[in-house]
Design a protein around this motif. Sequence first.
Motif, PDB file in Angstrom:
ATOM      1  N   LEU A 188       0.836  -1.204   0.000  1.00 40.99           N
ATOM      2  CA  LEU A 188       0.000   0.000   0.000  1.00 40.99           C
ATOM      3  C   LEU A 188       0.872   1.255   0.000  1.00 40.99           C
ATOM      4  O   LEU A 188       0.625   2.204  -0.740  1.00 40.99           O
ATOM      5  N   TYR A 208     -10.092   3.860 -15.276  1.00 42.43           N
ATOM      6  CA  TYR A 208     -10.104   2.820 -14.241  1.00 42.43           C
ATOM      7  C   TYR A 208      -8.750   2.128 -14.136  1.00 42.43           C
ATOM      8  O   TYR A 208      -8.637   0.907 -14.226  1.00 42.43           O
ATOM      9  N   LYS A 211     -10.477   6.075  -5.816  1.00 39.29           N
ATOM     10  CA  LYS A 211     -11.662   5.256  -5.912  1.00 39.29           C
ATOM     11  C   LYS A 211     -12.361   5.426  -7.270  1.00 39.29           C
ATOM     12  O   LYS A 211     -12.657   4.454  -7.946  1.00 39.29           O
ATOM     13  N   GLY A 242     -11.416   3.032 -10.321  1.00 40.56           N
ATOM     14  CA  GLY A 242     -12.526   2.083 -10.331  1.00 40.56           C
ATOM     15  C   GLY A 242     -12.456   1.098  -9.183  1.00 40.56           C
ATOM     16  O   GLY A 242     -12.821  -0.053  -9.321  1.00 40.56           O
ATOM     17  N   SER A 243     -11.950   1.572  -8.032  1.00 37.90           N
ATOM     18  CA  SER A 243     -11.786   0.741  -6.824  1.00 37.90           C
ATOM     19  C   SER A 243     -10.836  -0.430  -7.051  1.00 37.90           C
ATOM     20  O   SER A 243     -10.756  -1.333  -6.232  1.00 37.90           O
ATOM     21  N   GLN A 244     -10.134  -0.436  -8.175  1.00 40.49           N
ATOM     22  CA  GLN A 244      -9.211  -1.547  -8.437  1.00 40.49           C
ATOM     23  C   GLN A 244      -7.829  -1.246  -7.902  1.00 40.49           C
ATOM     24  O   GLN A 244      -6.933  -2.092  -7.947  1.00 40.49           O
ATOM     25  N   VAL A 245      -7.604   0.010  -7.496  1.00 46.57           N
ATOM     26  CA  VAL A 245      -6.299   0.412  -7.005  1.00 46.57           C
ATOM     27  C   VAL A 245      -6.437   0.627  -5.508  1.00 46.57           C
ATOM     28  O   VAL A 245      -7.328   1.346  -5.074  1.00 46.57           O
ATOM     29  N   ASN A 246      -5.598  -0.003  -4.736  1.00 44.15           N
ATOM     30  CA  ASN A 246      -5.682   0.146  -3.283  1.00 44.15           C
ATOM     31  C   ASN A 246      -4.504   0.980  -2.796  1.00 44.15           C
ATOM     32  O   ASN A 246      -3.364   0.728  -3.155  1.00 44.15           O
TER      33      ASN A 246
END
Lengths: 299, 442
Positions: free
Chosen positions: A78, A165, A243, A247-251
């Motif tokens: 992260l 995304y 986000k 597209g919420s695919q990256v944390n």
Amino acid sequence: MFSSPRLPRILPSRGLSPKLVSVLQVTPMALVYITLVLVPLGLIFVVSFLDYNFAQVFPELYLETWIDTLTSDLTLSLYLKTFKFLIIVWCICAPLGFAIAYFLAYHIRTNWVRTLLVAAIAIPFWTSGPIRMVSWVPLLGREGLVNQTLMGLGLVDQPVSWLMYSEFAVIVAYVQMLTMPMIATSLNSMAKIKPSVIQAAEDAGASEWQIVRDVIFPLVRPGLAIGTVIIVTAVMGDVFMVKYMGGSQVNTVGMSIITDLNAFMYPPAAAKSVLLLFVVLTIVLALLRFADIRKELRQ
Amino acid sequence: MPHKDCTKGHGAAGPSPAASATKGISRRALLKTGAAAAVATGFPAPMIWAQNIKDITITHIGQSYSTIPEIGARANEELGFRVEMQTAPDQTTHINRLLTQPNSVDVTDMPNTNLKYFQGRGVLMPVKTSDYKWFDKTIPLLTTGKYPDGTSATMEGMAPIKTQYWATQDAKDYSLTPTEWLVGVPMYYNADTLGVRPDLIGRPVDSWAELLNPEFAGKVALQDGTATGIADSAMALQALGEIDYADKGNMTRAEIDATIKKLIDYKKSGQFRSFWTNFDQSVQLMASGEVVLQSMWSPAVTEVRTRGIDCKYNGMKEGYRGWYIMMTAMSHLDGLKRDCAIEYMNWVNSGWAGAFISRQGFYNSVPENVKAFMSENEYGYWYEGKPATEDILNPFGKVMEKAGITRDGGSLWDRMGNIGIWNTVMDEDRYLTRQWQSFLAA
């Protein structure tokens, strides 16, 4: 300017020592700071050591949260991801911001044109965040303008999907957002450079590049440092753009705190927040060595 | 116009509010003050009730699909007290509000999956089964866990029956068999499946396995979050035969590890286009063609279709992902206010509100009541799987489907009769959330 000795000194009140007066003056702010910042922070710190389950926190010591936060691969990945964004965004925003500020300060002759252009930079910020994010889709989406252009020119035969995304999209949005503060802080520092200094350099036969490198850049460094502080805090703390654009695919660090909070897992969210605060403060303190804010205000 | 039809239905066949009021009086008359006053003055009880309740306000907090202003306005017209609708912006805020400020709420609706956060917290008030007027008319799936033909529905995930009854009045443990204490009044339920863009796929999609089919790499989306995202993924992984679960609605740590590992592999090979968190995002993804296949909510599918874009929502052979929403009252209620809250809960399922919500594609727990407030065409389309005889309008009067169309998946029991998994919050939620983060970070 605020500490100028020419300002009339406020007479010390009868019977009160100057020290007591100072204490009384800072008391309201200190109370606000203690109740709204230090106490909640302390609570967050305490919660990070407690055991938990389904939106409940038990008053039992549970060190697993911290052990996991400090040693897991997840935390490392992260932070690596977040720093990667930070470095790429800074490497684009800092030169870009400096160059645009330089152009505005030294190549625009009239004040009103300069004001107009500075205002133009702010146009994208007239709309709200979510709308700004949604409006990237018609541009970068699978059927967006960029893809249509690429396909129209025959450069690709399938729509490029990594435009939206993706990490790329997140970086594009960050650059669009964070170039402005860099311009603003650089421009502010440039405005404080006396024209006579530049003239002296010109008279001594310096080229434009030499003036930029040896005169303007060193004097603008505090502005760049403050701009960097803004970028660091924005990228490290952001969840919104990651986000929507990712597209919420990256944390990232911020996203993982939000995920914990949405699952009502307060201790890991608290531990991650404390760690994030520590990291951000360390970076900011290091940066402030390059910029004495008091000195900046005094100029 | 559906509204006209409702009014008609309300006047004619519908259980009129007057009728329901008389039914409830016996209970109210038992109230000490009411009864005493009734005896003392000789006034009929309803008058006392009407006098006493006019200053009462019931605060109903819910999600945008239930706290609709039109429903609040209708409730205010028909009940003698005020109902104030407050919409929570998202589930997290909603749950937080109930946990941290329970006294600021009187009744709330919530997915039964949220109940994990409330068990044993003393926030919710058990509702006496006998106080709930429509219990006998409620579909058996919600009251006994069985289908009308007597077969049992799946127990994978949080099946409605798992959280329908409190074992005792102290509201600590659930009971799988009927007791006299309801956790909440059954409200809405549905069967979710994959939303599909047939124009962009060009062949029928009938298995959850397609979600992970490389043919659609980069064109599928999942719902973000562990409650549904993991359930959808489990349906797909099981359909592919990649993982065999004992109970995919309540996985063991080993099953969670295996699932996440598979998902990370799929993610790394570029299977997913995006994860969505709210209604609007899912509509946006589907309508813009960014994805051709994703798990979706029924009203979102309807919204895509209302925009003139074809979107299929038929069942998959492994079954649907079912969900269930109940209405609960808060434990601080007492006296007259408690009676009003129960009266409101009874009103909500008396037909009008249920019909309104049904036009969004949800099912109501008392279809019999709803039927009276819908036109034959509407009830036939939404509940009975019949082709629409005239245009189907959404609750706000906008044309949603043209005449001749049949609802994807068919009738109520064609859909609800085939649930493969229920929405869920697992026992290993803490572990799952941690692993889900690794998936997002991969």
